[in-house]
Write a protein that holds these residues in place. Structure first.
Motif, PDB file in Angstrom:
ATOM      1  N   PHE A 162       0.847  -1.196   0.000  1.00  0.00           N
ATOM      2  CA  PHE A 162       0.000   0.000   0.000  1.00  0.00           C
ATOM      3  C   PHE A 162       0.885   1.250   0.000  1.00  0.00           C
ATOM      4  O   PHE A 162       0.807   2.093   0.887  1.00  0.00           O
TER       5      PHE A 162
ATOM      6  N   CYS B 163      -4.063   3.565  -6.743  1.00  0.00           N
ATOM      7  CA  CYS B 163      -5.424   3.986  -6.407  1.00  0.00           C
ATOM      8  C   CYS B 163      -6.059   2.944  -5.492  1.00  0.00           C
ATOM      9  O   CYS B 163      -5.670   1.769  -5.515  1.00  0.00           O
ATOM     10  N   TYR B 164      -7.042   3.384  -4.723  1.00  0.00           N
ATOM     11  CA  TYR B 164      -7.626   2.493  -3.725  1.00  0.00           C
ATOM     12  C   TYR B 164      -9.153   2.584  -3.715  1.00  0.00           C
ATOM     13  O   TYR B 164      -9.736   3.573  -4.144  1.00  0.00           O
ATOM     14  N   ASN B 165      -9.759   1.524  -3.217  1.00  0.00           N
ATOM     15  CA  ASN B 165     -11.210   1.477  -3.098  1.00  0.00           C
ATOM     16  C   ASN B 165     -11.565   0.690  -1.846  1.00  0.00           C
ATOM     17  O   ASN B 165     -10.749  -0.102  -1.345  1.00  0.00           O
TER      18      ASN B 165
ATOM     19  N   ILE C 127     -10.042  -3.139   2.221  1.00  0.00           N
ATOM     20  CA  ILE C 127      -9.324  -2.067   1.533  1.00  0.00           C
ATOM     21  C   ILE C 127      -8.620  -2.711   0.346  1.00  0.00           C
ATOM     22  O   ILE C 127      -7.873  -3.676   0.508  1.00  0.00           O
TER      23      ILE C 127
ATOM     24  N   ARG D 260      -6.286  -2.253  -3.276  1.00  0.00           N
ATOM     25  CA  ARG D 260      -5.523  -1.434  -4.214  1.00  0.00           C
ATOM     26  C   ARG D 260      -5.995  -1.799  -5.610  1.00  0.00           C
ATOM     27  O   ARG D 260      -6.017  -2.978  -5.972  1.00  0.00           O
ATOM     28  N   CYS D 261      -6.392  -0.798  -6.386  1.00  0.00           N
ATOM     29  CA  CYS D 261      -6.981  -1.057  -7.695  1.00  0.00           C
ATOM     30  C   CYS D 261      -5.961  -1.691  -8.633  1.00  0.00           C
ATOM     31  O   CYS D 261      -4.770  -1.355  -8.592  1.00  0.00           O
TER      32      CYS D 261
ATOM     33  N   THR E 143     -13.246   5.256  -6.335  1.00  0.00           N
ATOM     34  CA  THR E 143     -11.797   5.077  -6.329  1.00  0.00           C
ATOM     35  C   THR E 143     -11.122   6.380  -5.913  1.00  0.00           C
ATOM     36  O   THR E 143     -11.465   7.455  -6.413  1.00  0.00           O
TER      37      THR E 143
ATOM     38  N   LEU F 290      -4.235   7.056   0.179  1.00  0.00           N
ATOM     39  CA  LEU F 290      -4.781   6.402   1.362  1.00  0.00           C
ATOM     40  C   LEU F 290      -5.506   7.391   2.274  1.00  0.00           C
ATOM     41  O   LEU F 290      -6.449   7.021   2.973  1.00  0.00           O
TER      42      LEU F 290
ATOM     43  N   LEU G 235      -9.324   7.525   1.942  1.00  0.00           N
ATOM     44  CA  LEU G 235     -10.093   6.291   2.103  1.00  0.00           C
ATOM     45  C   LEU G 235     -11.420   6.505   2.827  1.00  0.00           C
ATOM     46  O   LEU G 235     -12.391   5.780   2.570  1.00  0.00           O
TER      47      LEU G 235
END
Length: 286
Positions: free
Chosen positions: A72, A76-78, A117, A119-120, A153, A157, A160
């Motif tokens: 991490f 990009c994150y979702n 959590i 990571r795309c 997205t 972090l 989030l």
């Protein structure tokens, strides 16, 4: 070790280890125990780190290092929010299902519900990956009521908490579909961003107060009839089929709505605002 033992292990795919006589079992198990302890500690640090992020708190140096070391560190994150009982069995299966996606992830319990959590991926759709997770969990727990939603997205972090909040909103819309992606909600996303409760109540009362009050006084069903009218594009036939009412009954109710309560349903802007009020009422459970 005999040949028969080797054959049995091969037949049943049972792991077989050999080691020199001078190697102590204690040395091997001690190493495994240390690795299990380190993994457990890192997992706990990751959970604490993500909880701090979601609550708007800063990370400790150790937590930041743990997140970077676990993948991490960029991208990009979702967030995937799951409405299900967070039993040990469920969390174990959730971990295994997420492992099959080949995504960098961390699953834990937050505010009483399981969340993940993610990571795309560099290619492909994160929504498709979340849908795969949803289908796998429902297949594993067919007797449980499970609803999931993924948020928007985000690019870091620190954002989030926004994705998490939107994931919960999407989860509320999952209903019969089990899984809902926030980005698929279209115009409803704008309504979901309105957080002024007083404004929402005032708008609903302004748009729907007439039919709601009429129903309370006359024990009628004008509120539901108007909603079906908007959804069915004014087709009396479709409304009567959906509400299991005779066409004459529907026409009578519509006459009251248009003539006595003065709703101009021929105006597209009026219909738009009425539908927005119904959606807000549905979302906020007013």
């Amino acid at each position: 070790m005999t040949d028969e033992i080797v054959r049995l292990c091969h037949r049943y795919s049972f792991p077989l280890f050999t080691m020199p006589w001078d190697t102590r079992i204690f040395d091997i198990t001690h190493d495994y125990y240390n690795r299990i302890f380190e993994d457990s500690r890192d997992d706990g640090n990751m959970t604490a780190a993500f909880q701090n992020i979601l609550m708007g708190n800063s990370l400790t140096d150790e937590q930041a290092d743990t997140l970077r070391g676990s993948g991490f560190n960029n991208g990009c994150y979702n967030v995937l929010s799951i409405d299900a009982e967070a039993t040990d069995e469920f969390m174990y299966v959730l971990q295994k299902v997420c492992n099959n996606t080949d995504l960098v992830f961390h699953a834990f319990v937050y505010d009483g519900s399981p969340i993940v959590i993610l990571r795309c991926p560099s290619s492909g759709s994160i929504a498709d990956k979340c849908n795969d997770i949803a289908e796998a969990l429902v297949a594993r727990f067919p007797d449980r009521s499970i609803h999931m939603g993924s948020g928007s997205t985000v690019l870091s972090l620190t954002e989030l908490s926004l994705s998490y909040r939107r994931a919960i909103s999407a989860r509320e819309f999952a209903a019969d579909n089990i899984y809902c992606d926030y980005n698929s909600l279209g115009f409803l996303r704008i309504l979901l961003e309105v957080n002024d409760a007083q404004l929402i109540h005032s708008f609903i009362a302004e748009q729907l107060g007439g039919v709601i009050e009429y129903d309370k006084t006359h024990h009628s069903a004008l509120t539901d009839t108007l909603y079906e009218y908007l959804k069915c594009s004014g087709s009396v036939q479709h409304i009567s089929e959906k509400m299991f009412c005779h066409r004459n009954t529907i026409n009578y109710r519509l006459r009251i709505i248009k003539e006595e309560l003065d709703y101009d349903l021929s105006d597209a802007e009026v219909r738009f605002q009425l539908m927005a009020a119904y959606k807000l009422r549905e979302m906020r459970k007013v």
